[in-house]
Design an enzyme around this catalytic site. Structure first.
Site, PDB file in Angstrom:
ATOM      1  N   GLY A 124       1.182  -1.100  -0.855  1.00 42.94           N
ATOM      2  CA  GLY A 124      -0.372  -0.126  -0.157  1.00 42.94           C
ATOM      3  C   GLY A 124       0.909   1.058  -0.262  1.00 42.94           C
ATOM      4  CD  GLU A 138       1.242   0.502   7.091  1.00 40.94           C
ATOM      5  OE1 GLU A 138       1.274   0.617   6.625  1.00 40.94           O
ATOM      6  OE2 GLU A 138       1.286  -0.232   7.498  1.00 40.94           O
ATOM      7  CG  ASP A 139      -1.226   1.222   3.554  1.00 43.69           C
ATOM      8  OD1 ASP A 139      -0.802   1.477   4.237  1.00 43.69           O
ATOM      9  OD2 ASP A 139      -2.159   0.845   2.212  1.00 43.69           O
ATOM     10  CG  PHE A 185     -12.471   0.567   2.409  1.00 40.53           C
ATOM     11  CD1 PHE A 185     -11.717   0.160   2.627  1.00 40.53           C
ATOM     12  CD2 PHE A 185     -13.230   0.666   0.620  1.00 40.53           C
ATOM     13  CE1 PHE A 185     -10.991  -0.992   2.339  1.00 40.53           C
ATOM     14  CE2 PHE A 185     -12.163  -0.237   0.110  1.00 40.53           C
ATOM     15  CZ  PHE A 185     -11.024  -1.069   0.890  1.00 40.53           C
ATOM     16  CB  ILE A 186      -9.812   6.149   1.142  1.00 43.64           C
ATOM     17  CG1 ILE A 186      -8.902   5.775   2.625  1.00 43.64           C
ATOM     18  CG2 ILE A 186     -11.212   6.797   1.579  1.00 43.64           C
ATOM     19  CD1 ILE A 186      -7.798   5.472   1.501  1.00 43.64           C
ATOM     20  CG  ASP A 203      -6.328  -3.689  -2.559  1.00 43.20           C
ATOM     21  OD1 ASP A 203      -5.559  -2.857  -0.619  1.00 43.20           O
ATOM     22  OD2 ASP A 203      -6.210  -4.610  -2.277  1.00 43.20           O
TER      23      ASP A 203
HETATM   24  P1  5GP Z   1      -5.039  -1.770  10.524  1.00 42.38           P
HETATM   25  O1  5GP Z   1      -4.134  -2.807  11.497  1.00 42.38           O
HETATM   26  O2  5GP Z   1      -4.776  -0.097  11.404  1.00 42.38           O
HETATM   27  O3  5GP Z   1      -6.343  -1.696  11.191  1.00 42.38           O
HETATM   28  O4  5GP Z   1      -5.202  -1.777   9.445  1.00 42.38           O
HETATM   29  C1  5GP Z   1      -4.101  -1.321   8.533  1.00 42.38           C
HETATM   30  C2  5GP Z   1      -3.965  -2.078   7.571  1.00 42.38           C
HETATM   31  O5  5GP Z   1      -5.416  -1.689   6.739  1.00 42.38           O
HETATM   32  C3  5GP Z   1      -3.563  -0.884   6.330  1.00 42.38           C
HETATM   33  O6  5GP Z   1      -2.308  -0.681   6.154  1.00 42.38           O
HETATM   34  C4  5GP Z   1      -4.226  -0.640   4.741  1.00 42.38           C
HETATM   35  O7  5GP Z   1      -3.526  -1.903   4.047  1.00 42.38           O
HETATM   36  C5  5GP Z   1      -6.287  -1.417   5.137  1.00 42.38           C
HETATM   37  N1  5GP Z   1      -6.752  -0.630   5.193  1.00 42.38           N
HETATM   38  C6  5GP Z   1      -7.553   0.092   6.435  1.00 42.38           C
HETATM   39  N2  5GP Z   1      -8.321   0.883   6.432  1.00 42.38           N
HETATM   40  C7  5GP Z   1      -8.055   1.104   4.947  1.00 42.38           C
HETATM   41  C8  5GP Z   1      -9.180   1.699   4.012  1.00 42.38           C
HETATM   42  O8  5GP Z   1      -9.726   2.337   4.397  1.00 42.38           O
HETATM   43  N3  5GP Z   1      -9.113   1.346   2.529  1.00 42.38           N
HETATM   44  C9  5GP Z   1      -7.593   0.360   2.467  1.00 42.38           C
HETATM   45  N4  5GP Z   1      -7.889  -0.166   0.905  1.00 42.38           N
HETATM   46  N5  5GP Z   1      -7.615  -0.481   2.654  1.00 42.38           N
HETATM   47  C10 5GP Z   1      -6.915   0.589   4.662  1.00 42.38           C
HETATM   48 MG    MG Z   2      -0.263  -1.278   4.867  1.00 38.78          MG
END
Ligand code: 5GP
Ligand code: MG
Length: 179
Positions: free
Chosen positions: A48, A102-103, A155-156, A162
Site C-alpha cells: 500500500g 505506511e499507507d 473505506f478508501i 486497493d
Molecule cells: P489497521 O491494522 O491499522 O487496522 O489496518 C491497517 C491496514 O488495513 C492498512 O495498512 C491497509 O492495508 C488496510 N486498510 C485500513 N483501512 C483501509 C481503507 O480505508 N482502505 C484500504 N484500501 N485499506 C485499508
Molecule cells: Mg498497509
C-alpha cells in the site's frame, strides 16, 4: 475522475492528486527538519505505501536509507486484525532512527506490530509517517508522528490503497459511496 466503479463498488474523489502531493510535501519538510542529522532508515510497508513512499522520498532532502517490508492484514473492506510479516527486515537497525512509511493507520494493529518488530531489531527511535490516518478508528494510545491527511472512518482506495487488489494506481484518494 469524479466517480468510478471497482468490481461491485462505487468510489468518488475526496482528495485530488494536488491535495495529496501538498500533504506529502508538508510531511517531507517536517521529517527533513526533524531528522537532519539522524541518518534515518525509512521502512516502506508494501504494497500500500509504494506510491506514498516514492513521492515522499523524492521530497526528503537529508541523508537517509530506504528499505521495504511486506505485511498482509486486510481482505475486502473489513480489517481482519491479523498481522503477518511476508518480507522481513534484514538489515541491522541497531541504534538507528527509523521512520516507518505506511499507507494508512486504521485500528493501529498493523503499525503497533510493526513498530514492535522494528524496536526488537534494535532501533532506538521509531517514528511513523502515514499518508492517511483514521483517528476515530485507531485503538492505540498514540498518534502517528507524521500524518498526511486525517480522514473519517470510511473505506478508501487509490494512491497505493486497493479494493481486492484493484485501484492502487489511481493517483487520488477515492471514498466508497454508501448505497
Ligand atoms: P489497521 O491494522 O491499522 O487496522 O489496518 C491497517 C491496514 O488495513 C492498512 O495498512 C491497509 O492495508 C488496510 N486498510 C485500513 N483501512 C483501509 C481503507 O480505508 N482502505 C484500504 N484500501 N485499506 C485499508
Ligand atoms: Mg498497509
Amino acid at each position: 475522475m469524479a466517480r468510478i466503479k471497482i468490481l461491485d463498488k462505487t468510489f468518488e474523489t475526496t482528495y485530488t492528486e494536488a491535495d495529496v502531493l501538498s500533504a506529502i510535501s508538508r510531511v517531507a519538510d517536517k521529517i527533513s527538519k526533524d531528522l537532519t542529522d539522524k541518518d534515518p532508515v525509512f521502512v516502506c510497508v508494501l504494497n500500500g505505501a509504494f506510491m506514498f513512499a516514492a513521492d515522499l522520498m523524492k521530497r526528503v532532502n537529508i541523508p537517509s536509507q530506504i528499505s521495504f517490508v511486506k505485511l498482509a492484514s486486510y481482505s475486502g473492506t473489513q480489517s481482519t486484525g491479523v498481522t503477518k510479516e511476508l518480507i522481513g527486515l534484514n538489515e541491522s537497525l541497531v541504534g538507528k532512527t527509523v521512520v516507518i512509511i505506511e499507507d494508512i493507520v486504521d485500528t493501529g494493529i498493523t503499525i503497533a506490530n510493526l513498530m514492535e518488530q522494528v524496536r526488537q531489531k534494535g532501533a532506538t527511535d521509531v517514528r511513523v509517517a502515514t499518508l492517511l490516518y483514521k483517528p476515530a478508528s485507531c485503538k492505540l494510545n498514540w498518534t502517528p508522528e507524521y500524518v498526511g491527511i486525517e480522514i473519517p472512518n470510511d473505506f478508501i482506495v487509490g494512491y497505493g490503497l486497493d479494493y481486492d487488489g484493484y485501484g492502487r494506481n489511481i493517483p487520488e484518494i477515492m471514498t466508497l459511496v454508501k448505497e
